[in-house]
Design a protein around this motif. Structure first.
Motif, PDB file in Angstrom:
ATOM      1  N   GLN A 214      -4.184  66.456  30.638  1.00 12.67           N
ATOM      2  CA  GLN A 214      -3.809  65.010  30.074  1.00 12.67           C
ATOM      3  C   GLN A 214      -2.186  64.506  31.223  1.00 12.67           C
ATOM      4  N   PHE A 217      -3.647  62.894  33.985  1.00 18.04           N
ATOM      5  CA  PHE A 217      -5.093  62.513  34.294  1.00 18.04           C
ATOM      6  C   PHE A 217      -5.043  61.819  35.496  1.00 18.04           C
ATOM      7  N   ALA A 218      -4.277  60.657  35.593  1.00 18.25           N
ATOM      8  CA  ALA A 218      -4.310  59.937  37.120  1.00 18.25           C
ATOM      9  C   ALA A 218      -4.799  60.359  38.401  1.00 18.25           C
ATOM     10  N   GLN A 225     -10.967  60.175  33.461  1.00 11.95           N
ATOM     11  CA  GLN A 225      -9.792  59.711  33.782  1.00 11.95           C
ATOM     12  C   GLN A 225      -9.339  59.490  32.728  1.00 11.95           C
ATOM     13  N   GLN A 226     -10.054  57.952  31.590  1.00 12.81           N
ATOM     14  CA  GLN A 226      -9.469  58.035  30.308  1.00 12.81           C
ATOM     15  C   GLN A 226     -10.039  58.941  29.798  1.00 12.81           C
ATOM     16  N   ARG A 229      -7.535  61.823  29.480  1.00 10.83           N
ATOM     17  CA  ARG A 229      -6.000  60.807  29.110  1.00 10.83           C
ATOM     18  C   ARG A 229      -6.166  61.216  27.254  1.00 10.83           C
ATOM     19  N   GLU A 230      -6.927  61.033  27.033  1.00  6.72           N
ATOM     20  CA  GLU A 230      -7.270  60.860  25.424  1.00  6.72           C
ATOM     21  C   GLU A 230      -7.146  62.074  24.556  1.00  6.72           C
TER      22      GLU A 230
END
Length: 259
Positions: A214, A217-218, A225-226, A229-230
């Motif tokens: 997290q 993530f980028a 990535q998404q 990120r979550e």
């Protein structure tokens, strides 16, 4: 089998070279360091992976643990162990890498990520890794949950390591080397209380692996990535398997220059 092992080594070297670890990288700053995290379905495949990374590519392997160097008598007292401890902590490393390579294909993903991919640190920076395990009572020591997390800020990595330590995880690898020493001391205490050397060994068997991207993530491939990120990625054994088997290894600058 030897030909197959050689083929794996050559293939892996080629993949890593294509991923950007060319000789020119040895001239960059900070010094290049590659971290490898691979999962396996069974101890036989893990042993083969260990052979590729440790014996052929000569990477430093943190897990499965081979902490006492070959030819060094197993210490019979805590005083003898303390003399070896600084070298063992150094072998585990501080968790810093400039590139991380992952192979999660052997696992069942609860969300996403059971594939092969790599992550590069931002230019001129490092990634800081935390690796810790929630121990189960067994010899060799097996792990209920292995936690792996990545950061671009060493202080955040240290904070995560301390958080896991407070939850009674054994923190093998992180920028907080005192926690690596604490984990090794705890393993040696297990050995002394049981009299069984295998109680000192973390063999990489784990019921679950949680990998937290997290904070970075980028940096992951766009398709991941998404999901990263979550929430952290959670991996469990495939149907019919009791455990996943982990290899965590690291290679550094001067040796990488030969790739």
């Amino acid at each position: 089998m030897k030909k197959f092992t050689y083929f794996l080594a050559v293939t892996l070297t080629f993949v890593l070279w294509l991923g950007g670890l060319s000789p020119a990288l040895a001239q960059s700053s900070p010094k290049p360091a590659l971290g490898i995290t691979s999962l396996y379905n069974n101890p036989e495949d893990q042993k083969q992976g260990y052979s590729v990374y440790h014996d052929i590519l000569q990477y430093a392997v943190a897990i499965p643990a081979q902490e006492i160097p070959q030819g060094v008598p197993f210490p019979q007292t805590k005083e003898e162990f303390q003399k070896l401890l600084p070298g063992l902590v150094e072998k585990l490393g501080d968790g810093s890498v400039t590139k991380a390579w992952f192979d999660f294909q052997a696992a069942q993903a609860q969300t996403a990520g059971n594939e092969l991919f790599s992550v590069n640190a931002p230019s001129g920076q490092k990634l800081y890794t935390v690796v810790a395990g929630d121990p189960a009572l067994s010899c060799p020591l097996q792990i209920k949950d292995t936690q792996i997390a990545f950061f671009t800020d060493a202080n955040k990595a240290i904070a995560k390591a301390k958080e896991l330590d407070a939850k009674k995880y054994l923190v093998y690898v992180s920028p907080a080397k005192d926690l690596s020493a604490k984990a090794l001391n705890a393993l040696y205490d297990n050995y002394q209380s049981s009299g069984n050397q295998s109680c000192f060994i973390v063999d990489g068997a784990t019921k679950q692996i949680t990998v937290d991207f997290q904070n970075i993530f980028a940096l992951l491939p766009p398709r991941l990535q998404q999901p990263a990120r979550e929430q952290p990625f959670v991996f469990t054994p495939r149907r019919g398997q009791d455990n996943l088997y982990l290899v965590n290894a690291r290679q550094t600058g001067s040796q990488l220059a030969g790739l």
